[in-house]
Design a protein around this motif. Structure first.
Motif, short mmCIF file in Angstrom:
data_model
loop_
_atom_site.label_atom_id
_atom_site.label_comp_id
_atom_site.label_asym_id
_atom_site.label_seq_id
_atom_site.Cartn_x
_atom_site.Cartn_y
_atom_site.Cartn_z
N ALA A 48 0.86 -1.18 0.00
CA ALA A 48 0.00 0.00 0.00
C ALA A 48 0.90 1.23 0.00
O ALA A 48 1.37 1.66 1.06
CB ALA A 48 -0.91 0.00 1.22
N PRO A 49 1.18 1.81 -1.16
CA PRO A 49 2.20 2.88 -1.22
C PRO A 49 1.85 4.14 -0.45
O PRO A 49 2.75 4.85 0.00
CB PRO A 49 2.32 3.17 -2.72
N ALA A 50 0.55 4.42 -0.26
CA ALA A 50 0.18 5.63 0.49
C ALA A 50 0.64 5.54 1.95
O ALA A 50 0.80 6.57 2.61
CB ALA A 50 -1.33 5.84 0.42
N GLU A 51 0.87 4.32 2.44
CA GLU A 51 1.34 4.12 3.81
C GLU A 51 2.79 3.64 3.87
O GLU A 51 3.33 3.43 4.95
CB GLU A 51 0.46 3.09 4.54
N ASP A 52 3.40 3.45 2.73
CA ASP A 52 4.73 2.83 2.67
C ASP A 52 5.83 3.89 2.73
O ASP A 52 5.88 4.79 1.88
CB ASP A 52 4.86 2.02 1.38
N PRO A 53 6.74 3.83 3.71
CA PRO A 53 7.77 4.85 3.84
C PRO A 53 8.66 4.99 2.61
O PRO A 53 9.09 6.11 2.27
CB PRO A 53 8.58 4.38 5.05
N GLY A 54 8.96 3.86 1.95
CA GLY A 54 9.80 3.93 0.76
C GLY A 54 9.16 4.74 -0.35
O GLY A 54 9.77 5.66 -0.92
N TRP A 55 7.91 4.43 -0.66
CA TRP A 55 7.21 5.17 -1.71
C TRP A 55 6.90 6.60 -1.28
O TRP A 55 6.91 7.53 -2.11
CB TRP A 55 5.93 4.44 -2.10
#
Length: 281
Positions: A48-55
Motif C-alpha cells: 500500500a504505497p500511500a502508507e509505505d515509507p519507501g514510496w
C-alpha cells in the motif's frame, strides 16, 4: 455520486489525501505537488504505497517537480475490499481511473508500476490510452514472465534440488490458482489483458530494471539462477518495443525491491519520464 473522506483539493489544489467513493466502496489516494503530467504509483503485490515509507520518500522528491499520487489497491492500506473474489489487472486499472476521476486529478497520467503494478500499468495504458501520458516500469512483471521462467527450470526429477521444486511449485500456483496470492489476482487473465498493449506510439516508456546480479530464488544453483535472470533481462528489454521513445536503465546493485533498495534510481527514472513527457529531452 462520489464522496470524499479526508482532505481533498482536486486538480487545482496542492494536496489530496483521503478515501474516495468509487461506487459503494472507497479507495485511498494521496497526492502532493503540482504540475503535469501527474505521476501515479501502482506498487507491487501486497504493498500500500500511500502508507509505505519507501514510496512516500520517493513521492516527496518527485513532488518537487510535478504532481505525484500514491494509490492503495482494493483491500490494501485504507482502501476497501473489492466485491469480486478474484481480481484481474483490468479491475485494478478501472479502480485507479475511477479514483483519479473522483479526486479531480487531471490526466493524462504517467503511470509508475512496480512489479505486479507494472502489469496493471500496461493494462491501464491498453484500456485508457488517451488518459496515459507514458509508463515507468520498475522491475515490472512481464506478461510472459511465468511461462518463461517455467521453461527455464529443468524437467522435474526425483533428486532435484529443493529450490527448484519450490520455484516450480510457486510459479505454477501463481499461474493457476489466484487464491494462493494475497490479492487473489488471476495472473493468466491479467497477462492476456497486458498483451493487448501493442504500442504507446511515441509516448515515453522508461524501463527501470533491477541489477543483472539479482537472484530471484534464494538457494538456487548458480547455473539455473543465471538462466532465470537472463530470461528476465530479455523480457525487460522486450518492453522497449512498447514505444518509439522507450529507454531502459539498469540498476548496478539493487534487486527486485528497487523502491526500497535504490529509491534514488527510481526517482531518477520517474523524472526522466516526466522530462520526456514534457518534451524537455
Amino acid at each position: 455520486m462520489t464522496t470524499t473522506i479526508g482532505t481533498a483539493e482536486g486538480s487545482d489544489g496542492y494536496s489530496v489525501d483521503g478515501r474516495f467513493d468509487i461506487g459503494g466502496r472507497s479507495i485511498q489516494l494521496t497526492c502532493r505537488g503540482a504540475g503535469a503530467p501527474a505521476v501515479v504509483v501502482d506498487a507491487g503485490m501486497g504493498t500500500a504505497p500511500a502508507e509505505d515509507p519507501g514510496w512516500q520518500g520517493i513521492a516527496a522528491k518527485v513532488a518537487e517537480h510535478t504532481r505525484v499520487c500514491l494509490y492503495d489497491r482494493a483491500g490494501l492500506g485504507a482502501s476497501g475490499a473489492a466485491p469480486e473474489l478474484i481480481r484481474t489487472s483490468a479491475d485494478a486499472a478501472a479502480d485507479l481511473r475511477n479514483v483519479l476521476h473522483a479526486a479531480g486529478i487531471a490526466g493524462p497520467y504517467l503511470i509508475v508500476g512496480h512489479s505486479i503494478g507494472g502489469l496493471h500499468a500496461q493494462v491501464f495504458a491498453s484500456l485508457y490510452p488517451e488518459e496515459t501520458a507514458g509508463l515507468v516500469l520498475v522491475s515490472s512483471t512481464h506478461p510472459d514472465q511465468i511461462d518463461s521462467w517455467l521453461s527455464v527450470l529443468p524437467a522435474p526429477a526425483p533428486d532435484e534440488e529443493k529450490a527448484v521444486t519450490e520455484a516450480r511449485t510457486f510459479l505454477t500456483s501463481m499461474a493457476n490458482d489466484p487464491t494462493k496470492n494475497e490479492e487473489r489476482l488471476d495472473f493468466k487473465a491479467s497477462a492476456a489483458q497486458a498483451r493487448k498493449l501493442r504500442s504507446l506510439g511515441s509516448k515515453p516508456v522508461v524501463i527501470a530494471t533491477h541489477s543483472t546480479s539479482y537472484r530471484m530464488v534464494p538457494g538456487l544453483s548458480e547455473p539455473i539462477a543465471v538462466k532465470l535472470e537472463a530470461a528476465t533481462q530479455r523480457m525487460q528489454r522486450g518492453l522497449l518495443s512498447l514505444s518509439s521513445r522507450a529507454r531502459q536503465n539498469i540498476s548496478k546493485t539493487a534487486g527486485h525491491g528497487l523502491p526500497h533498495e535504490d529509491p534514488s534510481f527510481v526517482i531518477d527514472n520517474i523524472l526522466e519520464a516526466v522530462g520526456m513527457a514534457r518534451n524537455e529531452r
